[in-house]
Each structure stands twice: as C-alpha cells, then as structure tokens.
Design an enzyme around this catalytic site. Structure first.
Site, PDB file in Angstrom:
ATOM      1  N   ARG A   1       0.812  -1.220   0.000  1.00 19.16           N
ATOM      2  CA  ARG A   1       0.000   0.000   0.000  1.00 19.16           C
ATOM      3  C   ARG A   1       0.847   1.272   0.000  1.00 19.16           C
ATOM      4  NH1 ARG A   1      -5.139  -1.332   3.980  1.00 19.16           N
ATOM      5  NH2 ARG A   1      -6.494  -2.136   2.337  1.00 19.16           N
TER       6      ARG A   1
ATOM      7  N   GLY B   1     -12.280  -4.371   1.708  1.00 15.40           N
ATOM      8  CA  GLY B   1     -13.686  -3.972   1.735  1.00 15.40           C
ATOM      9  C   GLY B   1     -14.059  -3.070   0.568  1.00 15.40           C
TER      10      GLY B   1
ATOM     11  N   LYS C   1     -16.936 -15.361   6.369  1.00 16.16           N
ATOM     12  CA  LYS C   1     -18.319 -14.980   6.630  1.00 16.16           C
ATOM     13  C   LYS C   1     -19.137 -14.779   5.365  1.00 16.16           C
ATOM     14  CE  LYS C   1     -17.917 -12.824  11.114  1.00 16.16           C
ATOM     15  NZ  LYS C   1     -17.883 -11.526  11.808  1.00 16.16           N
TER      16      LYS C   1
ATOM     17  N   GLY D   1      -6.725  -7.506   0.938  1.00 10.68           N
ATOM     18  CA  GLY D   1      -6.833  -8.189   2.219  1.00 10.68           C
ATOM     19  C   GLY D   1      -6.095  -9.508   2.220  1.00 10.68           C
TER      20      GLY D   1
HETATM   21  C1  3PG Z   1      -8.715  -1.627   4.953  1.00  6.97           C
HETATM   22  O1  3PG Z   1      -7.688  -2.083   5.434  1.00  6.97           O
HETATM   23  O2  3PG Z   1      -9.654  -2.355   4.564  1.00  6.97           O
HETATM   24  C2  3PG Z   1      -8.834  -0.154   4.790  1.00  6.97           C
HETATM   25  O3  3PG Z   1      -7.642   0.487   5.121  1.00  6.97           O
HETATM   26  C3  3PG Z   1      -9.992   0.378   5.597  1.00  6.97           C
HETATM   27  O4  3PG Z   1      -9.782   0.136   6.952  1.00  6.97           O
HETATM   28  P1  3PG Z   1     -11.031  -0.058   7.913  1.00  6.97           P
HETATM   29  O5  3PG Z   1     -11.690  -1.346   7.516  1.00  6.97           O
HETATM   30  O6  3PG Z   1     -10.496  -0.054   9.305  1.00  6.97           O
HETATM   31  O7  3PG Z   1     -11.976   1.122   7.664  1.00  6.97           O
HETATM   32 MG    MG Z   2     -11.147  -3.694   6.502  1.00  7.75          MG
END
Ligand code: 3PG
Ligand code: MG
Length: 376
Positions: free
Chosen positions: A44, A351, A181, A328
């Site tokens: 990132r 997300g 999930k 992720g």
């Molecule tokens: C992530 O890692 O999915 C983003 O940086 C957003 O972070 P958050 O889910 O804590 O809002």
């Molecule tokens: Mg997240």
C-alpha cells in the site's frame, strides 16, 4: 482513461491546476499490516509512489495523511504512524506524513471542523486511498468540496480495472470467493452471479451453504441466520454457475487431520477445501478470459490447511486470462507464496474492492466527482 462508465467524471491528476509550488494534501491508505513495529507488507505504500512522483516532478510539495488500524478517535501509541513514516522517507524522500487520522474522532464522524483543520494551508487535494473510499470519513469526503481535487494513479487504476471487470469481462469469467463470513460476501456474490460464468465458493463461508444443502458440518464455522438466504440462492436460476465444495479438510478433537467427502462428523472442524474440490475449482481457470479471486480457501496461515489456497493462487497466476486478486487476505496470500508479480492486478482494497464490485460506486468516488474541477 478508458471508456468504462464507472469513472466518467472522476477528476484525474491532469485535471488539477498546475501543481508547481503548491501544497498538496494526499490522502493515502497506508493502513499496512505491522507486527512488533515492523511492516509486514508495504504494497500500500509502494502503490502510492507513482502519484507522489508525478506531483513531486511537477514541483509540488506533498503531505500525506492516512488512518492506521482502528484507534477509535484517540491517540494510541499502538497505532503510531512512525513505522510508515520511516518506510515512506526511504521510498519517497521529502513527503511529510501527518498523525494517524483516526486519532481524532472527527475523522470517522466526517466532522466539518476536522475537515477545516485538515485542509488548512493546502492548495490541492489528491485521493489515492482506494482502500478507504468505501468509508464516508472526513479525509475522504471533505476536501473535494473545498479544494481542486483528483484521483491519484492508484485510485484511477483500481476503478478502471474493477469497473471493466463488471462492464466487459473477457469470457469465460470465473470468480473464486473465499473467506469466513457469508454475511460479508453475500452482496458481492449476488452482484457477480449475473456477470460471471462460474462462481466458486470456498473458505469457511461454504459451511453455511453446506447447512443449506442439508449437510452436517461438525464444529465448522457457520452463520445460522444466513441458511435460509443461502437456500433461496441455491434454488435460484443461477445455481448452475455455482461451485460449492464437495470435500473438506478438517481437524478432529485430537488435532488429527482428515479429508471428508460430504458430511463432516461431530467434533471435527472444516479448515480447507479438499483435493477433489480444489481440482474442480481450478479446472475452469485454464481457459478463463477473466479471473477474480477474493478470500482464502482455508486457514492458510497453518501449513496443514494451506493447500487449497496455494493451489488456487498458483492456478490464478498460471492462467492466461486477465487475473485480479482482491485485497486483504488473498493479496497477503499471493505475496506470501511469491506469486504477486504473476497476477495482472492485485488490488490494494479489501472492503473497498468488494463494495465497488457490489455497488458499482463508492462514497469517496462520488465526493471526487463533485469537486469544482471535475470534468462535466
Ligand atoms: C482496509 O484495510 O480495509 C482499509 O484500510 C480500511 O480500513 P477499515 O476497515 O479499518 O476502515
Ligand atoms: Mg477492513
């Protein structure tokens, strides 16, 4: 830019006034995994470098800001930006980095007073924080209403790639989804099922589908509230596109490991897809035109349960089709197995990438489209 309708109107760097001599506020997503003060994966940070370089080459002075973790509106040394600042200094000398945005409750509340303080002294705003664009937080929503604003290179590319995936995928289009999930993935499953040719469901979320199929799951992770929903989905018109595991690697009461076709006995917990399922899931990848993979197939952090995820990752990397890996855990998996360079696009958003695929837009993109300098 391409022709995908998803970013028509999204201002890009070229839509900014001349950045020479200007102070630029760069919202990045430097929410990187850190263990004992050390960064585990700096994707990132490196992914934001093209935008930083573009601005610096044109004489801008860049100040970056980001959240890190979830400190809940108050300073917490556990979520200090120091490790990120150190890495950023090595990779992009001359870029300042603010304190963790989430040390102030105004960030998550999208507080206008916080936005005022944030933009003070800045002439231009650039959002390259794709991974945070699904959050309607102050640093994402506020600045475009006050400063000439643009999507950075990373954000523009993410929107382009994920938008094209929905609008004009090369076929066959195969999606492989995992994770624990079903509640957090059902939206994207339902959005994708009409667009894809095959959709495989691995990870612990498959056990809620098992319950819907009337199978025994032993001690596996399930979401009982979602069984009816999964039943309706399995009975739907698109069920022929779905691929659900047929065998599972499980761990027993004495930590013994065994593969079960069909039912999983009481006392056993499913932790990976089995070998038959793995072959079934990877078979359409060989001729796929487009592949989307999001979410591990099992508990790949443990070598006893990594086989499904490794085999899928390798098949995605080997495929001649255009391959996209959602952020992720699956991005971490391809990096861990050294396959990241053989994937066409590894998304920096977890997300955010799921929500963009599901809804076709994100709050942070909508905010940028409202900027005064956005193309009409
Ligand atoms: C992530 O890692 O999915 C983003 O940086 C957003 O972070 P958050 O889910 O804590 O809002
Ligand atoms: Mg997240």
């Amino acid at each position: 830019m391409g022709e995908s309708h998803h970013h028509i109107g999204l201002p890009v760097l070229e839509d900014l006034p001349d950045p020479s001599g200007k102070n630029v506020l760069l919202r990045a997503d430097f929410n990187v995994p850190i263990t004992d003060g050390r960064i585990d994966d700096d994707l990132r940070i490196t992914a934001a470098l093209p935008t930083i370089e573009w601005l610096q080459e044109r004489g801008a002075s860049v100040t970056a800001c980001s959240h890190l973790g979830r400190p809940d509106g108050k300073p917490d040394p556990k979520y200090s930006m120091d490790p990120v600042r150190e890495r950023l200094n090595q990779l992009a000398p001359g870029v300042d980095l603010m304190d963790n945005l989430r040390f102030d409750p105004g960030e998550e509340a999208n507080d206008q007073g916080f936005v005022d303080r944030l933009v003070e002294g800045f002439d231009l705003y650039v959002n390259d924080a794709f991974g945070a664009c699904h959050r309607a937080h102050a640093s994402v929503m506020g600045p475009p209403a006050r400063l000439p604003s643009a999507a950075g290179r990373l954000l523009a590319r993410e929107v382009q790639v994920l938008g094209d995936l929905l609008d004009r995928p090369h076929r066959p289009f195969v999606a492989i989804l995992g994770g624990s999930k079903v509640s957090s993935k059902m939206g994207v499953i339902e959005a994708l099922i009409d667009k894809v040719d095959h959709l495989a469901i691995g990870g612990a979320m498959c056990f809620t589908f098992f319950l819907a199929q009337g199978k025994e799951v032993g001690d596996s992770l399930v979401e009982p509230d979602w069984v009816e929903h999964c039943k309706r989905f399995l009975a739907g018109e698109t069920h022929h596109k779905l691929m659900i595991p047929t065998d599972i690697v499980a761990m027993g009461p004495n930590e013994e490991v065994q593969v079960f076709p069909g039912d999983i006995p009481a006392g056993w917990k499913g932790l990976d897809i089995g070998p038959e399922t793995t072959l079934h899931f990877i078979s359409p990848l060989e001729n796929a035109g487009t592949i989307l993979w999001n979410g591990p197939m099992g508990m790949f952090e443990d070598p006893r349960f990594q086989e499904g995820t490794v085999m899928v990752a390798e098949a995605v990397a080997d495929s001649h089709g255009f391959s996209v890996v959602g952020g992720g855990d699956s991005a971490a998996a391809v990096a861990k197995f050294g396959l990241d360079l053989r994937i066409d696009h590894v998304s920096t958003g977890g997300g955010a990438s799921l929500e963009l695929l599901e809804k076709g837009d994100l709050p942070g993109l909508a905010a940028l489209r409202e900027a005064s300098n956005a193309p009409k």
